[in-house]
Design a protein around this motif. Structure first.
Motif, short mmCIF file in Angstrom:
data_model
loop_
_atom_site.label_atom_id
_atom_site.label_comp_id
_atom_site.label_asym_id
_atom_site.label_seq_id
_atom_site.Cartn_x
_atom_site.Cartn_y
_atom_site.Cartn_z
N GLU A 26 -28.28 35.68 -19.83
CA GLU A 26 -28.16 35.32 -18.42
C GLU A 26 -27.59 33.91 -18.28
O GLU A 26 -26.67 33.67 -17.49
N GLU A 30 -24.01 32.88 -16.59
CA GLU A 30 -23.94 31.92 -15.48
C GLU A 30 -23.03 30.75 -15.83
O GLU A 30 -22.34 30.22 -14.96
N ASP A 33 -19.47 32.31 -15.60
CA ASP A 33 -19.13 32.69 -14.22
C ASP A 33 -20.25 32.24 -13.28
O ASP A 33 -21.23 32.96 -13.08
N ALA A 35 -20.54 32.32 -10.24
CA ALA A 35 -20.81 33.27 -9.15
C ALA A 35 -21.86 34.31 -9.55
O ALA A 35 -22.47 34.95 -8.70
N ALA A 36 -22.09 34.45 -10.84
CA ALA A 36 -23.07 35.42 -11.32
C ALA A 36 -24.49 35.04 -10.92
O ALA A 36 -25.38 35.88 -10.92
N GLU A 38 -25.70 34.48 -8.07
CA GLU A 38 -26.12 35.29 -6.93
C GLU A 38 -26.52 36.70 -7.36
O GLU A 38 -27.49 37.26 -6.87
N LEU A 39 -25.78 37.25 -8.30
CA LEU A 39 -26.08 38.61 -8.77
C LEU A 39 -27.34 38.67 -9.61
O LEU A 39 -28.02 39.69 -9.65
N LEU A 40 -27.64 37.59 -10.31
CA LEU A 40 -28.76 37.58 -11.24
C LEU A 40 -30.02 36.92 -10.66
O LEU A 40 -31.00 36.75 -11.37
N GLY A 41 -29.98 36.59 -9.39
CA GLY A 41 -31.09 35.88 -8.76
C GLY A 41 -32.44 36.53 -8.96
O GLY A 41 -33.43 35.88 -9.25
#
Length: 58
Positions: A26, A30, A33, A35-36, A38-41
C-alpha cells in the motif's frame, strides 16, 4: 486442545505476515501514485481493525 492452539498460533503468524506485506505494498503504491490514497483510504482502517482483533484473540 493443544493442536487447535498450535494451529491458531500458526494462522495468527501467517495473517500478521500478510497484513505487513499488504501495508508495505500500500505504501509503495501510494508513493508511485499519490491518487491511490483515495482508493486505499478504507484499507488502513480495515488493517488496524484486523490487527486489533488478532491481538485480542491471538
Amino acid at each position: 486442545m493443544e493442536s487447535s492452539s498450535q494451529i491458531a498460533g500458526i494462522l495468527s503468524h501467517e495473517v500478521n505476515e500478510r497484513l505487513g506485506e499488504v501495508q508495505r505494498l500500500e505504501r509503495e503504491l501510494e508513493r508511485i501514485d499519490p491518487a491511490a490514497v483515495e482508493l486505499l483510504g478504507g484499507l488502513d482502517s480495515a488493517l488496524v481493525e484486523l490487527q486489533e482483533l488478532e491481538r485480542r484473540h491471538g
